[in-house]
Design an enzyme around this catalytic site. Structure first.
Site, PDB file in Angstrom:
ATOM      1  CB  THR A  32     -18.245-148.616 -57.214  1.00 52.93           C
ATOM      2  OG1 THR A  32     -19.409-147.882 -56.820  1.00 52.93           O
ATOM      3  CG2 THR A  32     -17.290-148.720 -56.034  1.00 52.93           C
ATOM      4  N   GLY A  33     -15.186-148.140 -58.284  1.00 53.65           N
ATOM      5  CA  GLY A  33     -13.917-148.815 -58.554  1.00 53.65           C
ATOM      6  C   GLY A  33     -12.901-147.861 -59.144  1.00 53.65           C
ATOM      7  CB  SER A  34      -9.311-148.213 -59.890  1.00 51.99           C
ATOM      8  OG  SER A  34      -9.372-149.396 -60.657  1.00 51.99           O
ATOM      9  N   GLY A  86     -17.205-149.999 -64.325  1.00 55.89           N
ATOM     10  CA  GLY A  86     -16.168-150.967 -64.684  1.00 55.89           C
ATOM     11  C   GLY A  86     -16.661-152.398 -64.504  1.00 55.89           C
ATOM     12  CB  ALA A  87     -16.673-155.348 -65.731  1.00 55.94           C
ATOM     13  N   GLY A 100     -15.860-156.720 -57.359  1.00 57.95           N
ATOM     14  CA  GLY A 100     -14.529-156.747 -56.762  1.00 57.95           C
ATOM     15  C   GLY A 100     -14.377-155.677 -55.686  1.00 57.95           C
ATOM     16  N   GLY A 101     -15.084-154.564 -55.877  1.00 59.67           N
ATOM     17  CA  GLY A 101     -15.055-153.487 -54.880  1.00 59.67           C
ATOM     18  C   GLY A 101     -16.173-153.612 -53.855  1.00 59.67           C
ATOM     19  CD  GLU A 107     -20.610-152.001 -58.782  1.00 60.64           C
ATOM     20  OE1 GLU A 107     -19.572-151.364 -58.638  1.00 60.64           O
ATOM     21  OE2 GLU A 107     -20.628-153.217 -59.010  1.00 60.64           O
TER      22      GLU A 107
HETATM   23  C1  5RP Z   1     -16.964-152.702 -57.829  1.00 57.45           C
HETATM   24  C2  5RP Z   1     -16.955-153.211 -59.226  1.00 57.45           C
HETATM   25  C3  5RP Z   1     -15.928-152.664 -60.140  1.00 57.45           C
HETATM   26  O1  5RP Z   1     -16.546-152.189 -61.285  1.00 57.45           O
HETATM   27  C4  5RP Z   1     -14.959-153.754 -60.513  1.00 57.45           C
HETATM   28  O2  5RP Z   1     -14.440-154.325 -59.322  1.00 57.45           O
HETATM   29  C5  5RP Z   1     -13.803-153.218 -61.367  1.00 57.45           C
HETATM   30  O3  5RP Z   1     -13.002-152.387 -60.592  1.00 57.45           O
HETATM   31  P1  5RP Z   1     -11.727-151.657 -61.172  1.00 57.45           P
HETATM   32  O4  5RP Z   1     -12.202-150.651 -62.161  1.00 57.45           O
HETATM   33  O5  5RP Z   1     -11.076-151.052 -59.939  1.00 57.45           O
HETATM   34  O6  5RP Z   1     -10.828-152.718 -61.798  1.00 57.45           O
HETATM   35  O7  5RP Z   1     -17.733-154.036 -59.629  1.00 57.45           O
HETATM   36  O8  5RP Z   1     -17.918-153.356 -57.035  1.00 57.45           O
END
Ligand code: 5RP
Length: 222
Positions: A32-34, A86-87, A100-101, A107
């Site tokens: 999840t995430g961008s 992602g992370a 962050g998301g 996850e």
């Molecule tokens: C969502 C996450 C995402 O992997 C993490 O926040 C990174 O997000 P992005 O790729 O938008 O920077 O853990 O829960």
């Protein structure tokens, strides 16, 4: 290169890796995430190769389905060769802060089932010590104040993520001010607090492979 171009480059590298290393007809675990969104778009360009995907959030499920990919319930899946996500931070041991998301619990569950976890990130996410990014902790709402007090005893400054509810109907405390010398130990300690569903440390199950986008290309560790 912009940060989005870096994310796109690493997402494409991950899609190429998955195509090269998983048999046709596999199921793919998707984060999840961008950065994960760019991965979904890249994966969907080769969707005929795959049976479908397992999603780590409702947002990811919707994006996969919008691309015409089948999304499977994890309970119906006994073998998941790979999970890509992602992370928010990643260290040299491939321990991560995630969430962050707000999708950290699902996850972590999908990552637990997957044989290989591939973290995809741009170079801004690489750190020596985890903790500059506030650590997300998913809490059952009635336990929020209790959990916050316990997190303060550990040296953190928990802040409620206002107006946010997880896919599981819970709340998130973002814990500021931690310098995490022992990611595994802190992950276990926070998990012991009654009312915590999950915390965003991924150290007991770190990534197996990191694909890191830099202006000089995508670097692989692990
Ligand atoms: C969502 C996450 C995402 O992997 C993490 O926040 C990174 O997000 P992005 O790729 O938008 O920077 O853990 O829960």
């Amino acid at each position: 290169m912009t940060q989005d171009e870096l994310k796109q480059a690493v997402a494409q590298a991950a899609a190429d890796h998955v195509a090269a290393h998983t048999p046709e007809g596999s199921l793919i675990g998707v984060g999840t995430g961008s950065t994960a969104n760019f991965f979904i778009d890249a994966l969907a360009r080769q969707k005929h190769r795959y049976r479908g995907a397992v999603a780590s959030s409702e947002a990811t499920r919707q994006r996969l389905e919008a691309h015409g990919m089948a999304v499977f319930d994890l309970n119906d899946v006994s073998d998941l060769p790979v999970y890509i996500d992602g992370a928010d931070e990643v260290d040299a041991g491939l321990n991560m802060i995630k969430g962050g998301g707000g999708a950290l619990t699902r996850e972590k569950i999908v990552a637990a089932v997957a044989r290989t976890f591939i973290c995809i990130a741009d170079a801004s996410k690489q750190v020596t010590t985890l903790g500059r990014f506030p650590l997300p902790v998913e809490v059952v709402p009635m336990a929020r104040a209790h959990v916050a007090r316990e997190l303060e005893k550990l040296g953190g400054r928990p802040v409620l993520r206002s107006g946010f509810m997880t896919d599981n109907g819970n709340q998130i405390l973002d814990v500021h001010g931690l310098s995490i010398a022992d990611p595994k130990g802190l992950e276990a300690t926070i998990n012991q607090i009654v009312g915590v569903l999950t915390n965003g440390l991924f150290a007991m199950r770190p990534a197996d492979i990191l694909l890191l986008a830099t202006p000089d290309g995508v670097r692989r560790s692990g």
